[in-house]
Enzyme design. Sequence first.
Site, PDB file in Angstrom:
ATOM      1  N   ASP A  62     117.286  18.271  29.866  1.00 48.48           N
ATOM      2  CA  ASP A  62     117.171  18.800  28.503  1.00 48.48           C
ATOM      3  C   ASP A  62     118.510  19.229  27.903  1.00 48.48           C
ATOM      4  OD1 ASP A  62     114.327  18.770  27.780  1.00 48.48           O
ATOM      5  OD2 ASP A  62     114.057  20.086  29.512  1.00 48.48           O
ATOM      6  N   GLU A  67     121.187  23.903  21.412  1.00 41.08           N
ATOM      7  CA  GLU A  67     120.812  25.115  20.670  1.00 41.08           C
ATOM      8  C   GLU A  67     120.246  26.199  21.584  1.00 41.08           C
ATOM      9  OE1 GLU A  67     118.420  25.659  16.713  1.00 41.08           O
ATOM     10  OE2 GLU A  67     117.007  25.063  18.266  1.00 41.08           O
ATOM     11  N   ASP A  68     119.582  25.778  22.669  1.00 38.29           N
ATOM     12  CA  ASP A  68     118.896  26.773  23.494  1.00 38.29           C
ATOM     13  C   ASP A  68     119.841  27.582  24.380  1.00 38.29           C
ATOM     14  OD1 ASP A  68     116.328  26.254  22.529  1.00 38.29           O
ATOM     15  OD2 ASP A  68     116.252  24.414  23.703  1.00 38.29           O
ATOM     16  N   ARG A  87     116.621  24.848  33.067  1.00 42.80           N
ATOM     17  CA  ARG A  87     117.608  24.760  31.994  1.00 42.80           C
ATOM     18  C   ARG A  87     118.745  25.783  32.125  1.00 42.80           C
ATOM     19  NH1 ARG A  87     115.727  23.583  26.192  1.00 42.80           N
ATOM     20  NH2 ARG A  87     117.915  22.982  26.279  1.00 42.80           N
ATOM     21  N   ARG A 132     109.176  31.285  26.275  1.00 42.28           N
ATOM     22  CA  ARG A 132     110.519  31.195  26.852  1.00 42.28           C
ATOM     23  C   ARG A 132     111.356  32.475  26.658  1.00 42.28           C
ATOM     24  NH1 ARG A 132     111.954  25.606  27.136  1.00 42.28           N
ATOM     25  NH2 ARG A 132     110.038  24.553  27.777  1.00 42.28           N
ATOM     26  N   HIS A 162     108.942  27.040  20.256  1.00 42.90           N
ATOM     27  CA  HIS A 162     109.952  28.027  19.858  1.00 42.90           C
ATOM     28  C   HIS A 162     109.684  28.526  18.441  1.00 42.90           C
ATOM     29  CE1 HIS A 162     112.854  25.870  22.781  1.00 42.90           C
ATOM     30  NE2 HIS A 162     112.673  27.076  23.255  1.00 42.90           N
ATOM     31  N   CYS A 249     117.802  21.596  17.458  1.00 43.59           N
ATOM     32  CA  CYS A 249     118.210  21.927  18.832  1.00 43.59           C
ATOM     33  C   CYS A 249     119.325  21.039  19.352  1.00 43.59           C
ATOM     34  CB  CYS A 249     117.016  21.921  19.768  1.00 43.59           C
ATOM     35  SG  CYS A 249     116.224  20.360  19.939  1.00 43.59           S
TER      36      CYS A 249
END
Length: 280
Positions: A62, A67-68, A87, A132, A162, A249
Amino acid sequence: MQRRIALTREVSPALGRCELTHLDRVPIDVARAVAQHALYQEALRRLGCEVHCLPAEAELPDSAFVEDAAVVLPEIALLTRPGAESRRAEVESIAAALRPWRETVRVEAPATLDGGDVVVLGRQLFIGLSSRTSSAAVEQVGAHLAPFGYEVRGVPLRDCLHLKSGACAVGEDVVLVQPRWVEARAFGAAEPIAVDERELFAANAARVGDAVIYPTAFPRTRAILEERGIEVVAVDADELAKAEGGVSCCSLVFESRRSGAPGVPGAGAGTTEAMSGHRR
Ligand code: CIR
């Protein structure tokens, strides 16, 4: 001179092994995802961004969804602690890539935060309380950002991955919202624009200044945005969407120079990149 930077990462060859929460797994054509990602980066350039693309991470499926891993504000960058264990290893390389531009602070265990849960509207941060992201992260972020004058609050959401799956800033004080998933009133005084009700996943947009990069898959909502006077650069992103990734993202967009609230030591408009260090 102030430049607009977009940090991206090449699509992983392992994208087919991505995390999925609300979607069924379907085969992903990685070459097609790579091609769509390349056009997305072209769109960023067209909107004036200097694109800095990190190399692909073969073992991190991923990792193109940069962005995450961080939230970059004018004054400082927050390094996240992603909610999905698979991640967490994405963050170190993003931290290194941000070092020339911003000082950083971290969300620490046991709190978890995905950058996709953070909607920034001026000096307000809205953080989605998703599967998350924990309320402990909201508290940590609030403490980190209070010296810069930010107000940080948690926002409930339902049935989506999200907060930014269901609500994205599309202007200074304008939010595109999927009302099935996120309350339009959650964003204080910001003007809400509802997606066309036939376009379920249409609330995700990547804001670049006064424009947005937006999926071609949602023409009705695109028309609503354009009628509202928002410039839209449309891109095909359906292959990336199979990995539950939206357009927001795939980049971290920020101004090159650090700037800050008046009265915050070391964060004045005159602060140069060379002066900004790294802080944990
Ligand atoms: C995940 O589930 O973490 C990825 N497959 C998709 C992440 C998308 N991130 C985002 O929208 N901010």
